[in-house]
Write a protein that holds these residues in place. Structure first.
Motif, mmCIF file in Angstrom:
data_model
loop_
_atom_site.group_PDB
_atom_site.id
_atom_site.type_symbol
_atom_site.label_atom_id
_atom_site.label_comp_id
_atom_site.label_asym_id
_atom_site.label_seq_id
_atom_site.Cartn_x
_atom_site.Cartn_y
_atom_site.Cartn_z
ATOM 1 N N SER A 188 27.872 43.620 46.768
ATOM 2 C CA SER A 188 28.579 42.474 46.505
ATOM 3 C C SER A 188 30.178 42.267 46.559
ATOM 4 C CB SER A 188 28.103 41.846 45.015
ATOM 5 O OG SER A 188 28.545 40.502 44.717
ATOM 6 N N VAL A 189 30.651 43.452 45.941
ATOM 7 C CA VAL A 189 32.176 43.582 45.812
ATOM 8 C C VAL A 189 32.572 44.758 46.447
ATOM 9 C CG1 VAL A 189 34.178 43.357 44.484
ATOM 10 C CG2 VAL A 189 32.261 41.754 44.217
ATOM 11 N N MET A 190 33.758 44.882 47.083
ATOM 12 C CA MET A 190 34.206 46.156 47.349
ATOM 13 C C MET A 190 35.781 46.036 46.922
ATOM 14 S SD MET A 190 32.333 47.513 50.805
ATOM 15 C CE MET A 190 33.282 49.104 50.924
ATOM 16 N N GLY A 191 36.276 47.051 46.886
ATOM 17 C CA GLY A 191 37.671 47.025 46.409
ATOM 18 C C GLY A 191 38.331 48.300 46.430
ATOM 19 N N TRP A 192 39.731 48.405 46.143
ATOM 20 C CA TRP A 192 40.640 49.473 46.148
ATOM 21 C C TRP A 192 41.311 49.722 44.854
ATOM 22 C CZ3 TRP A 192 40.753 52.754 50.324
ATOM 23 C CH2 TRP A 192 40.311 52.014 51.482
ATOM 24 N N PHE A 193 41.098 50.955 44.476
ATOM 25 C CA PHE A 193 41.946 51.544 43.371
ATOM 26 C C PHE A 193 42.976 52.692 43.522
ATOM 27 C CE2 PHE A 193 39.677 49.594 39.710
ATOM 28 C CZ PHE A 193 38.642 48.986 40.186
ATOM 29 N N ARG A 194 43.922 52.919 42.869
ATOM 30 C CA ARG A 194 44.688 53.842 43.111
ATOM 31 C C ARG A 194 44.955 54.701 41.750
ATOM 32 N NH1 ARG A 194 50.212 50.546 44.644
ATOM 33 N NH2 ARG A 194 50.855 50.063 42.721
ATOM 34 N N GLN A 195 45.238 56.088 41.874
ATOM 35 C CA GLN A 195 45.793 56.786 40.914
ATOM 36 C C GLN A 195 46.990 57.633 41.140
ATOM 37 O OE1 GLN A 195 42.434 58.846 39.583
ATOM 38 N NE2 GLN A 195 43.434 59.275 37.278
ATOM 39 N N ALA A 196 48.030 57.345 40.591
ATOM 40 C CA ALA A 196 49.303 58.223 40.515
ATOM 41 C C ALA A 196 49.313 59.445 40.008
ATOM 42 C CB ALA A 196 50.403 57.250 40.558
ATOM 43 N N PRO A 197 50.007 60.494 39.906
ATOM 44 C CA PRO A 197 49.802 61.610 39.182
ATOM 45 C C PRO A 197 50.268 61.277 37.760
ATOM 46 C CG PRO A 197 50.926 62.147 41.283
ATOM 47 C CD PRO A 197 50.700 60.605 41.271
ATOM 48 N N GLY A 198 49.370 61.809 37.000
ATOM 49 C CA GLY A 198 49.506 61.360 35.628
ATOM 50 C C GLY A 198 49.262 60.212 34.885
ATOM 51 N N ARG A 237 35.143 39.962 47.781
ATOM 52 C CA ARG A 237 33.708 39.512 47.830
ATOM 53 C C ARG A 237 32.878 39.644 48.985
ATOM 54 N NH1 ARG A 237 30.195 35.047 46.972
ATOM 55 N NH2 ARG A 237 31.931 33.701 47.226
ATOM 56 N N TRP A 238 31.754 40.247 49.244
ATOM 57 C CA TRP A 238 31.445 40.671 50.850
ATOM 58 C C TRP A 238 30.809 39.463 51.262
ATOM 59 C CZ3 TRP A 238 32.848 44.386 53.242
ATOM 60 C CH2 TRP A 238 32.226 44.729 54.435
ATOM 61 N N SER A 239 30.229 38.460 50.667
ATOM 62 C CA SER A 239 29.516 37.541 51.229
ATOM 63 C C SER A 239 30.569 36.234 51.566
ATOM 64 C CB SER A 239 28.316 36.731 50.343
ATOM 65 O OG SER A 239 28.925 36.433 49.125
ATOM 66 N N GLY A 240 31.466 35.990 50.636
ATOM 67 C CA GLY A 240 32.330 34.750 50.635
ATOM 68 C C GLY A 240 33.429 35.170 51.140
ATOM 69 N N GLY A 241 33.997 36.404 50.901
ATOM 70 C CA GLY A 241 35.242 36.651 51.552
ATOM 71 C C GLY A 241 36.462 36.539 50.506
ATOM 72 N N ASP A 242 36.278 35.786 49.263
ATOM 73 C CA ASP A 242 37.306 35.525 48.333
ATOM 74 C C ASP A 242 37.830 36.963 48.014
ATOM 75 O OD1 ASP A 242 35.432 35.115 45.354
ATOM 76 O OD2 ASP A 242 34.588 35.217 47.544
ATOM 77 N N SER A 243 39.063 36.872 47.624
ATOM 78 C CA SER A 243 39.755 38.219 47.276
ATOM 79 C C SER A 243 40.621 38.193 46.040
ATOM 80 C CB SER A 243 40.430 38.850 48.603
ATOM 81 O OG SER A 243 41.491 37.876 48.822
ATOM 82 N N TYR A 244 41.166 39.132 45.641
ATOM 83 C CA TYR A 244 41.749 39.162 44.315
ATOM 84 C C TYR A 244 42.756 40.371 44.315
ATOM 85 C CZ TYR A 244 42.710 38.775 39.292
ATOM 86 O OH TYR A 244 43.566 38.535 38.097
ATOM 87 N N TYR A 245 43.928 40.237 43.776
ATOM 88 C CA TYR A 245 44.893 41.446 44.091
ATOM 89 C C TYR A 245 45.659 41.619 42.545
ATOM 90 C CZ TYR A 245 44.813 40.285 48.867
ATOM 91 O OH TYR A 245 44.258 40.203 50.169
ATOM 92 N N ALA A 246 46.038 42.917 42.368
ATOM 93 C CA ALA A 246 46.912 43.098 41.285
ATOM 94 C C ALA A 246 48.125 42.729 41.426
ATOM 95 C CB ALA A 246 47.024 44.587 41.008
#
Length: 122
Positions: free
Chosen positions: A29-39, A49-58
């Motif tokens: 249903s949803v795909m996203g990106w996360f990140r992890q910096a050292p420590g 959202r895959w079907s509607g294309g709506d998005s959300y950002y940090a």
């Protein structure tokens, strides 16, 4: 879901990179990106959202990063512009079978790809 992320690398501050994540397997249903910096803990970057294309950002990437999807290729992208030193991290692609684009928690997503390293230099 199997997720294959690519596109990381070394870039100077102010530059751009585009990450890709190809998905295969079950529906999601949803795909996203996360990140992890050292420590640091893994943090939410963006989701779509895959079907509607709506998005959300940090807030930290809003206006600089853009998430998009290609339905035919089952791929999402993260276009990163105006990169800052603080954007240096391992970036992870994630997928959720259910939910909304506003999900920001690591536990909201049930499939994860291997990370791709983004290094921003001065």
């Amino acid at each position: 879901v199997q997720l294959q992320a690519s596109g990381g690398g070394l870039v100077q501050a102010g530059g751009s990179l585009r990450l890709s994540c190809a998905a295969s397997g079950r529906t999601y249903s949803v795909m996203g990106w996360f990140r992890q910096a050292p420590g640091k803990e893994r943090e939410f970057v963006a989701a779509i959202r895959w079907s509607g294309g709506d998005s959300y950002y940090a807030d930290s990437v809003k206006g600089r990063f853009t998430i998009a999807r290609d339905l035919a290729k089952s791929t999402i992208y993260l276009q990163m512009n105006s990169l800052k030193l603080g954007d240096t991290a391992v970036y992870y692609c994630a997928a959720a079978r259910f939910g909304a684009a506003t999900m920001t928690g690591v536990r909201d997503f049930d499939s994860w790809g291997r990370g791709t390293l983004v290094t921003v230099s001065s």
